[in-house]
Write an enzyme that holds these catalytic residues in place. Structure first.
Site, PDB file in Angstrom:
ATOM      1  N   GLU A   1      71.121  97.662  41.976  1.00 19.41           N
ATOM      2  CA  GLU A   1      70.508  98.189  42.546  1.00 19.41           C
ATOM      3  C   GLU A   1      71.529  98.862  44.299  1.00 19.41           C
ATOM      4  OE1 GLU A   1      70.223  95.716  41.904  1.00 19.41           O
ATOM      5  OE2 GLU A   1      69.219  93.672  43.939  1.00 19.41           O
TER       6      GLU A   1
ATOM      7  N   HIS B   1      63.754 100.315  37.035  1.00 17.23           N
ATOM      8  CA  HIS B   1      63.933  99.493  37.900  1.00 17.23           C
ATOM      9  C   HIS B   1      64.955  99.054  38.492  1.00 17.23           C
ATOM     10  CE1 HIS B   1      64.435  94.941  37.744  1.00 17.23           C
ATOM     11  NE2 HIS B   1      65.521  94.706  38.158  1.00 17.23           N
ATOM     12  N   GLU B   2      65.991  99.602  38.676  1.00 13.61           N
ATOM     13  CA  GLU B   2      67.162  99.962  39.710  1.00 13.61           C
ATOM     14  C   GLU B   2      66.544 100.756  40.806  1.00 13.61           C
ATOM     15  OE1 GLU B   2      68.732  97.608  39.684  1.00 13.61           O
ATOM     16  OE2 GLU B   2      68.934  97.263  37.535  1.00 13.61           O
TER      17      GLU B   2
ATOM     18  N   HIS C   1      64.230  98.877  43.660  1.00 11.68           N
ATOM     19  CA  HIS C   1      64.320  97.713  44.185  1.00 11.68           C
ATOM     20  C   HIS C   1      64.771  97.788  45.530  1.00 11.68           C
ATOM     21  CE1 HIS C   1      65.721  94.261  42.774  1.00 11.68           C
ATOM     22  NE2 HIS C   1      66.357  94.529  41.163  1.00 11.68           N
TER      23      HIS C   1
ATOM     24  N   GLU D   1      62.948  90.012  42.202  1.00 13.70           N
ATOM     25  CA  GLU D   1      63.017  90.813  41.079  1.00 13.70           C
ATOM     26  C   GLU D   1      62.041  90.792  40.564  1.00 13.70           C
ATOM     27  OE1 GLU D   1      65.723  92.046  39.453  1.00 13.70           O
ATOM     28  OE2 GLU D   1      67.484  91.820  40.364  1.00 13.70           O
TER      29      GLU D   1
ATOM     30  N   ASP E   1      75.635  82.467  39.824  1.00 16.88           N
ATOM     31  CA  ASP E   1      75.578  83.368  38.691  1.00 16.88           C
ATOM     32  C   ASP E   1      74.844  82.073  37.656  1.00 16.88           C
ATOM     33  OD1 ASP E   1      76.050  86.100  40.199  1.00 16.88           O
ATOM     34  OD2 ASP E   1      78.376  84.526  40.220  1.00 16.88           O
TER      35      ASP E   1
ATOM     36  N   TYR F   1      62.173  87.170  37.598  1.00 16.36           N
ATOM     37  CA  TYR F   1      61.771  88.543  37.115  1.00 16.36           C
ATOM     38  C   TYR F   1      60.178  88.575  36.333  1.00 16.36           C
ATOM     39  CZ  TYR F   1      66.922  90.146  36.857  1.00 16.36           C
ATOM     40  OH  TYR F   1      68.294  90.235  37.694  1.00 16.36           O
TER      41      TYR F   1
HETATM   42  N1  BES Z   1      69.888  93.021  40.658  1.00 18.92           N
HETATM   43  C1  BES Z   1      69.895  92.760  40.371  1.00 18.92           C
HETATM   44  C2  BES Z   1      71.519  92.942  39.158  1.00 18.92           C
HETATM   45  C3  BES Z   1      71.869  90.973  39.369  1.00 18.92           C
HETATM   46  C4  BES Z   1      71.088  89.807  39.886  1.00 18.92           C
HETATM   47  C5  BES Z   1      73.323  91.299  40.106  1.00 18.92           C
HETATM   48  C6  BES Z   1      72.039  88.865  40.172  1.00 18.92           C
HETATM   49  C7  BES Z   1      74.066  89.890  40.635  1.00 18.92           C
HETATM   50  C8  BES Z   1      73.151  88.478  40.205  1.00 18.92           C
HETATM   51  C9  BES Z   1      69.506  94.196  38.847  1.00 18.92           C
HETATM   52  O1  BES Z   1      68.404  94.617  39.561  1.00 18.92           O
HETATM   53  C10 BES Z   1      69.081  93.461  37.174  1.00 18.92           C
HETATM   54  O2  BES Z   1      67.660  92.972  37.745  1.00 18.92           O
HETATM   55  N2  BES Z   1      69.946  94.369  36.455  1.00 18.92           N
HETATM   56  C11 BES Z   1      68.762  94.145  34.632  1.00 18.92           C
HETATM   57  C12 BES Z   1      67.790  95.386  34.776  1.00 18.92           C
HETATM   58  C13 BES Z   1      67.194  94.828  34.210  1.00 18.92           C
HETATM   59  C14 BES Z   1      65.871  93.579  34.482  1.00 18.92           C
HETATM   60  C15 BES Z   1      66.263  96.355  33.535  1.00 18.92           C
HETATM   61  C16 BES Z   1      69.969  93.706  33.818  1.00 18.92           C
HETATM   62  O3  BES Z   1      71.137  93.853  34.692  1.00 18.92           O
HETATM   63  O4  BES Z   1      69.610  93.280  32.445  1.00 18.92           O
HETATM   64 ZN    ZN Z   2      67.037  93.415  39.622  1.00 21.25          ZN
END
Ligand code: BES
Ligand code: ZN
Length: 590
Positions: free
Chosen positions: A260, A284-285, A288, A307, A364, A372
């Site tokens: 996002e 979703h994005e 955010h 999340e 990570d 979530y």
């Molecule tokens: N912000 C997250 C991606 C992220 C989380 C990057 C933690 C680094 C560390 C992004 O908004 C996300 O949640 N992406 C999900 C999308 C899905 C839930 C629709 C993904 O990449 O799977």
């Molecule tokens: Zn997210």
């Protein structure tokens, strides 16, 4: 707001960074960024100032009065190196010159052959959660916000985009020079840039897409509903405060589905399927932009605030756009993912708490769907207890009270108790937030689209193999749920039949392939191996990739294939993805 962040060396009593001015030069041949950064502090400071850094070569530090003394401490495997400056009395501005390492964990450098066009190199950053410190020294905690401006130079002919407003573009001999400004204050994890052969196409008034030329048209069509999505989001969450909402189509090795970055969501190309069937990810994005970018988690221990709220908002926006049956179907599917992560951590594990200590834990490696989906279920319980109208009003007040701020879980809970005083009697706040597993009662979720799936799963259990006609028309959530609800192991011949019935032998939908390949691995359906090899090489989303590899490692017949397969595909993946998969395999004992 002064809660100490276990993932940063920042000490707010020494000062706070409020504005940055970057001069960045991108060198594709040595794979480094040369960055001169000017720092502006909120107030004049004197003496030590601790910044986060990782693998940075610090070339110089200066202020108006001349050179500033600095020292880099020994490296911590998770936090990196504490950079200590000794600021002369009353310093408000200083500058640092640094060079990133070729292994900077925020960056992925792609050779031309790994791009869609094949002719130009590509570079992108991914700073969430704690990677910004591998680009420039900073207070790399989401509780510090800054505005910025940037000049970025690249070899002539390439384009630069940032999660910011582009203010200019010039050619200077052999280099192209782009300038940007970010007038809204952001936390460091939302700093983002990319460079490559990029072109732009408008979608609507405030929306558009950047991509490599060969992908642009397909992308602009796939995400052609973004303007309506933005309007639907505003109806739930209030005015969009970031001016534009554009997308940048990433290479397939991008480690997430979407990121996002403000004004410019980074999105995997794996969701461009020609039928808009996975564009829900954008909702979703986009959400955010409010929950995460306007109101930001103060530390990564409060990640569920980003999340969980976003998953909730996303479900509501989807409901408004596609109806309750479709939205609840998506929720039901998410809950299955949650159950799986809960089972694999164990129901009493700290990792299943919405808020728990993360000291000594790499964010990570801790990534899961718990913040979530458990976060979503908690917020849904609050909505059901308060009533939708009251909860929607609460949501709007929440956003306006905390916009452009970073908050802790405690701050959220006290706001909640103040605004909805009866809520604590109806929902066990402590259990949801601080205790492992799921709290009771769980909010009920039902969908007619789900019932169709349950019927076919029951048929299967009664020995009737489903026929293709009905199932092929299902949406991808129905197909995914069907695969998740089948018994753990089935006959290999049944795998083949299901592969046909769901059209999986010809799909490019990597999320469905992920579900199917895991069923195939558990069931010993070995005919999928070539497809799995392709999957392992091309799917960069580490959540799916790591769980796919774990499944390989956990099953007898495929156990010895896991490590060699990973080593064959490793070099094509992002450094974070490679580290997460490696860790998963090591944990699984291979
Ligand atoms: N912000 C997250 C991606 C992220 C989380 C990057 C933690 C680094 C560390 C992004 O908004 C996300 O949640 N992406 C999900 C999308 C899905 C839930 C629709 C993904 O990449 O799977
Ligand atoms: Zn997210």
């Amino acid at each position: 707001m002064s809660a100490h962040d276990p993932h940063s060396y920042a000490d707010f009593s020494q000062g706070r960074i409020v504005h940055l001015a970057f001069d960045i030069s991108v060198d594709f041949s040595s794979r480094v960024l040369d960055i001169a950064t000017q720092f502006q502090l909120q107030a004049p400071a004197t003496g030590p100032l601790h910044l986060d850094s990782r693998n940075l070569e610090i070339l110089w530090v200066r202020c108006a009065g001349g050179p500033v003394a600095f020292e880099k401490h020994a490296s911590d495997p998770i936090l990196g190196e504490r950079l200590c400056l000794q600021l002369p009395a009353g310093t408000e501005q200083f500058s640092i010159g640094c060079r990133t390492s070729a292994q900077a964990d925020a960056l992925q450098w792609l050779a031309p052959q790994h791009t869609a066009g094949g002719a130009h190199p590509f570079l992108f950053s991914q700073c969430q959660a704690i990677h910004a410190r591998s680009l420039f020294p900073c207070q790399d905690t989401p509780s510090v916000r800054f505005t910025y401006e940037a000049r970025v130079s690249v070899p002539a002919g390439l384009s630069v985009v940032m999660a910011a407003e582009r203010t200019g573009h010039d050619r200077d001999g052999e280099r192209d020079l782009f300038t940007f400004r970010m007038p809204q204050p952001i936390p460091s994890y939302l700093f983002a840039l990319a460079a490559g052969d990029l072109v732009f196409q408008r979608i609507g008034e405030r929306t558009g897409v950047y991509a490599e030329p060969s992908v642009l048209e397909a992308a602009a069509w796939e995400f052609g509903e973004n303007e309506q999505r933005l309007e639907a989001a505003e109806r739930l969450l209030g005015p969009y405060l970031w001016d534009r909402y554009d997308l940048l189509i990433m290479p397939p090795s991008f480690p997430y589905g979407g990121m996002e970055n403000p004004r410019l969501t980074f999105v995997t190309p794996l969701v461009i399927l020609g039928d808009r069937s996975r564009t829900w990810l954008i909702t979703h994005e986009l959400a955010h932009a409010w929950t995460g970018n306007l109101i930001t988690n103060a530390t990564w221990e409060d990640f569920w605030l980003n999340e969980g709220w976003t998953t909730y908002a996303d479900s509501r926006i989807t409901e408004a756009l596609d109806g309750p049956d479709f939205a609840r179907l998506g929720d039901l599917l998410s809950v299955r993912d949650l159950e799986e992560d809960l089972r694999s951590f164990g129901l009493t594990s700290e990792r299943t708490c919405l808020h728990a200590s993360m000291r000594g834990v790499d964010p990570d490696q801790a990534f899961s769907v718990v913040p979530y989906i458990k976060g979503f279920l908690f917020l849904l319980s609050l909505e059901r207890a308060a009533g939708r109208q009251a909860f929607d009003e609460f949501l709007r007040r929440y956003i306006s009270a905390f916009r452009f701020q970073s908050i802790t879980t405690e701050e959220f809970l006290s706001f909640l108790r103040r605004e909805l005083p009866d809520i604590g009697a109806k929902v066990d706040l402590d259990a949801w937030v601080y205790r492992p597993g799921l709290a009771e009662p769980l909010p009920e979720l039902s969908s007619r689209l789900f019932e169709q799936v349950s019927l076919r799963v029951a048929d299967f259990s009664a020995g009737h193999l489903p026929k293709g006609e009905e199932m092929r028309k299902w949406n991808p959530y129905q197909k995914g749920l069907f695969l998740k609800m089948l018994p753990e192991k089935i006959a290999p011949a049944d795998c083949q039949q299901i592969e046909r019935s769901l059209g999986l032998h010809e799909t490019r939908d990597s999320v469905l392939l992920y579900e199917f390949y895991r069923l195939a691995i558990r069931s010993g359906y070995q005919e999928c191996l070539p497809g799995m090899e392709r999957f392992a090489a091309t799917v960069g989303r580490h959540y799916y990739l790591a769980r796919f590899f774990r499944c390989l490692a956990e099953n007898e017949w495929s156990r010895d294939l896991a490590r060699p397969l990973f080593e064959r595909v490793r070099s094509g993946h992002h450094p974070v993805t490679a580290a997460v998969v490696d860790h998963m395999l090591t944990q699984a004992g291979v």
